[in-house]
Design a protein around this motif. Sequence first.
Motif, PDB file in Angstrom:
ATOM      1  N   ASP B  39       0.750  -1.454   0.079  1.00  0.00           N
ATOM      2  CA  ASP B  39      -0.228  -0.155   0.032  1.00  0.00           C
ATOM      3  C   ASP B  39       0.762   1.356   0.121  1.00  0.00           C
ATOM      4  N   LEU B  40       1.994   1.253   0.664  1.00  0.00           N
ATOM      5  CA  LEU B  40       2.779   2.332   0.805  1.00  0.00           C
ATOM      6  C   LEU B  40       3.716   2.474  -0.284  1.00  0.00           C
ATOM      7  N   LEU B  41       4.514   1.490  -0.524  1.00  0.00           N
ATOM      8  CA  LEU B  41       5.462   1.327  -1.537  1.00  0.00           C
ATOM      9  C   LEU B  41       5.176   0.993  -3.036  1.00  0.00           C
ATOM     10  N   GLY B  42       3.888   0.526  -3.154  1.00  0.00           N
ATOM     11  CA  GLY B  42       3.650  -0.063  -4.474  1.00  0.00           C
ATOM     12  C   GLY B  42       4.379  -1.143  -4.999  1.00  0.00           C
ATOM     13  N   LEU B  43       4.774  -2.099  -4.021  1.00  0.00           N
ATOM     14  CA  LEU B  43       5.341  -3.362  -4.416  1.00  0.00           C
ATOM     15  C   LEU B  43       4.206  -4.306  -4.593  1.00  0.00           C
ATOM     16  N   PHE B  44       4.265  -5.223  -5.727  1.00  0.00           N
ATOM     17  CA  PHE B  44       3.380  -6.257  -5.710  1.00  0.00           C
ATOM     18  C   PHE B  44       4.183  -7.704  -5.057  1.00  0.00           C
ATOM     19  N   VAL B  45       3.316  -8.070  -4.243  1.00  0.00           N
ATOM     20  CA  VAL B  45       4.156  -8.937  -3.354  1.00  0.00           C
ATOM     21  C   VAL B  45       3.130 -10.480  -3.754  1.00  0.00           C
ATOM     22  N   MET B  46       4.253 -11.600  -4.120  1.00  0.00           N
ATOM     23  CA  MET B  46       3.398 -12.788  -4.701  1.00  0.00           C
ATOM     24  C   MET B  46       4.203 -13.820  -3.704  1.00  0.00           C
ATOM     25  N   GLU B  47       3.453 -14.897  -3.614  1.00  0.00           N
ATOM     26  CA  GLU B  47       4.196 -16.369  -3.017  1.00  0.00           C
ATOM     27  C   GLU B  47       4.213 -17.318  -4.127  1.00  0.00           C
ATOM     28  N   SER B  48       5.191 -17.919  -4.246  1.00  0.00           N
ATOM     29  CA  SER B  48       5.471 -18.763  -5.406  1.00  0.00           C
ATOM     30  C   SER B  48       6.157 -20.350  -4.815  1.00  0.00           C
ATOM     31  N   ASP B  49       5.677 -21.178  -5.098  1.00  0.00           N
ATOM     32  CA  ASP B  49       6.276 -22.611  -4.973  1.00  0.00           C
ATOM     33  C   ASP B  49       7.521 -22.836  -6.098  1.00  0.00           C
ATOM     34  N   ASP B  50       7.551 -21.915  -7.009  1.00  0.00           N
ATOM     35  CA  ASP B  50       8.552 -22.228  -8.178  1.00  0.00           C
ATOM     36  C   ASP B  50       9.784 -21.581  -7.916  1.00  0.00           C
TER      37      ASP B  50
END
Lengths: 190, 179
Positions: B39-50
């Motif tokens: 919300d503040l930094l505009g980073l897109f956070v994802m979790e991945s098993d790969d």
Amino acid sequence: MSDIPALAEEFRQAYAAGEHPDAAAFLARVPEDQRDELGRLIRAVLADEPPPDPAPETLLMVQAMRRGEPPLLELRTARGMTRDQVVSDLREELGLEPADEQRVAVYYHELETGQLPLAGIRDRVFEAVATVMGVARSSLLLQGPQGGGAGAPQAVYARAEPGTEVNLDALAALPGEPGAVDDLFTGGPG
Amino acid sequence: MNPHGRRESDPRAQHLLARFTLRFGKITGPVPVDAVARDLLGLFVMESDDIQVSGLLVPDRRYVYLNAREARESEGRRRFTLAHEIGHWVCQCDEGRAGSPEPILCRESDMASRTGGALEREANNFAASLLMPEQGVRQAAADGLDVEAAAELFGVSDIAMEWRYFNLEITDARPGRER
């Protein structure tokens, strides 16, 4: 027969209110043979009226751009809006299904951070973003990719165990099949 | 590093939390590290098993990938890894204003080099300062909280809090493991 003076007055009021009205859109509202007359009146408005003060949100976004920061991100955070909230509202505003939300989130992220070519975005999206942000469409300042757009990532920072490899290509794909969401964000103007 | 060989708090982490509070309201409970990133930094956070790494920041895309398996195993570790990547974003990328930095992959050779090691330590120290704000940790210690209780309060692993207690000179016991 169109009411040319009334349209010119509508343009003048919008201009004075800082709404940056689109002269071409006004001209398109009258038959071709009356456009010269309306164009003359609009030019007179532009010549006579002092330039309007920019909207506060426009100033905010200009200042962000001067600092090298994405203007839409600055606008959203200044309004205290979370990204999830904006994405959800945007998806609804665009009439998309809840299942489309993840795809909208990816595109919104790219739009917010200046990674999405603006020429590919449908007008409906600009209108919807402005509505969700609570600003006039004309006040919205967006930024597309700088220096050639999104290519291969230039750098990565990984918190890794020794000897591990990272395959970025495998991570980059959007979820699901291309469809209406992709068309809205990459299908071009109109 | 202070004269006693301990890492001092990174003021940039406190500044970031102040910015977050200004825009999104007072923080109650553990630092909302996902909201800080997203919300503040505009980073897109994802979790991945790969991915075979704990965490990965792609500055040009503003993407952060977290190892999904590790995230499932330990929420504290997930939070620290995300805070670590935020540390790279703030300290080395200047939140996107630094242009395209040179590629850094933290493999064994990178970790051994002076530059890679320094960047990783800087990101680690930032992460600790972000998740375990000095004033709050000192207050917790003054209230008599041991490492385990403080770790739970701040949403970090016990080993992360052990290091924080050590670096803030709350304890002299040097932790023996990595965060």
